[in-house]
Motif scaffolding. Sequence first.
Motif, PDB file in Angstrom:
ATOM      1  N   ALA A   7       3.335  -3.656   0.436  1.00  0.00           N
ATOM      2  CA  ALA A   7       1.982  -3.339   0.890  1.00  0.00           C
ATOM      3  C   ALA A   7       1.599  -1.952   0.390  1.00  0.00           C
ATOM      4  O   ALA A   7       2.347  -0.986   0.569  1.00  0.00           O
ATOM      5  N   LEU A   8       0.461  -1.877  -0.250  1.00  0.00           N
ATOM      6  CA  LEU A   8      -0.099  -0.606  -0.679  1.00  0.00           C
ATOM      7  C   LEU A   8      -0.977  -0.120   0.470  1.00  0.00           C
ATOM      8  O   LEU A   8      -1.872  -0.847   0.915  1.00  0.00           O
ATOM      9  N   VAL A   9      -0.679   1.078   0.988  1.00  0.00           N
ATOM     10  CA  VAL A   9      -1.389   1.592   2.159  1.00  0.00           C
ATOM     11  C   VAL A   9      -1.917   2.990   1.885  1.00  0.00           C
ATOM     12  O   VAL A   9      -1.437   3.683   0.983  1.00  0.00           O
ATOM     13  N   GLN A  10      -2.898   3.391   2.669  1.00  0.00           N
ATOM     14  CA  GLN A  10      -3.408   4.752   2.565  1.00  0.00           C
ATOM     15  C   GLN A  10      -2.344   5.709   3.073  1.00  0.00           C
ATOM     16  O   GLN A  10      -1.661   5.432   4.064  1.00  0.00           O
ATOM     17  N   ASN A  11      -2.166   6.808   2.386  1.00  0.00           N
ATOM     18  CA  ASN A  11      -1.140   7.793   2.732  1.00  0.00           C
ATOM     19  C   ASN A  11      -1.682   8.702   3.833  1.00  0.00           C
ATOM     20  O   ASN A  11      -2.184   9.788   3.574  1.00  0.00           O
ATOM     21  N   GLU A  37       5.599   7.529  -1.454  1.00  0.00           N
ATOM     22  CA  GLU A  37       4.319   7.864  -2.062  1.00  0.00           C
ATOM     23  C   GLU A  37       4.264   7.298  -3.482  1.00  0.00           C
ATOM     24  O   GLU A  37       5.267   7.272  -4.190  1.00  0.00           O
ATOM     25  N   THR A  38       3.102   6.831  -3.892  1.00  0.00           N
ATOM     26  CA  THR A  38       2.918   6.316  -5.248  1.00  0.00           C
ATOM     27  C   THR A  38       2.491   7.452  -6.172  1.00  0.00           C
ATOM     28  O   THR A  38       2.377   8.603  -5.741  1.00  0.00           O
ATOM     29  N   LEU A  43      -2.081   7.228  -1.774  1.00  0.00           N
ATOM     30  CA  LEU A  43      -1.555   5.893  -1.487  1.00  0.00           C
ATOM     31  C   LEU A  43      -0.031   5.921  -1.370  1.00  0.00           C
ATOM     32  O   LEU A  43       0.636   6.681  -2.065  1.00  0.00           O
ATOM     33  N   SER A  44       0.491   5.086  -0.503  1.00  0.00           N
ATOM     34  CA  SER A  44       1.933   4.893  -0.367  1.00  0.00           C
ATOM     35  C   SER A  44       2.227   3.412  -0.490  1.00  0.00           C
ATOM     36  O   SER A  44       1.355   2.570  -0.259  1.00  0.00           O
ATOM     37  N   ARG A  45       3.479   3.089  -0.844  1.00  0.00           N
ATOM     38  CA  ARG A  45       3.897   1.693  -0.926  1.00  0.00           C
ATOM     39  C   ARG A  45       4.952   1.442   0.139  1.00  0.00           C
ATOM     40  O   ARG A  45       5.927   2.163   0.244  1.00  0.00           O
ATOM     41  N   MET A  46       4.713   0.423   0.942  1.00  0.00           N
ATOM     42  CA  MET A  46       5.677  -0.018   1.941  1.00  0.00           C
ATOM     43  C   MET A  46       6.288  -1.320   1.438  1.00  0.00           C
ATOM     44  O   MET A  46       5.561  -2.263   1.135  1.00  0.00           O
TER      45      MET A  46
END
Length: 81
Positions: A7-11, A37-38, A43-46
């Motif tokens: 899941a790409l999420v807001q950081n 963090e990407t 953005l961060s990736r979970m």
Amino acid sequence: MRHVISALVQNQPGVLAQVAGMLHTRGFNIDSLAVGETETRDLSRMTFVVRGDNGVLEQVCKQLDKIVTVVKVIDISSENY
């Protein structure tokens, strides 16, 4: 069956707790979880693993898509990662 979901999420602070809390309240268990963090700082990736049939996978993805801070959800179980 084991499903690997990315899941790409807001950081932002609290996003991890929000996602984990949502999965917990709906009775899904997270077997493994990695967050980072990407290349884009906002953005961060979970990446996490859940167990269950395809119905469980579909429900998890639908519930994740409802969270405002989640940008994109993909099942990467069948891909090389």
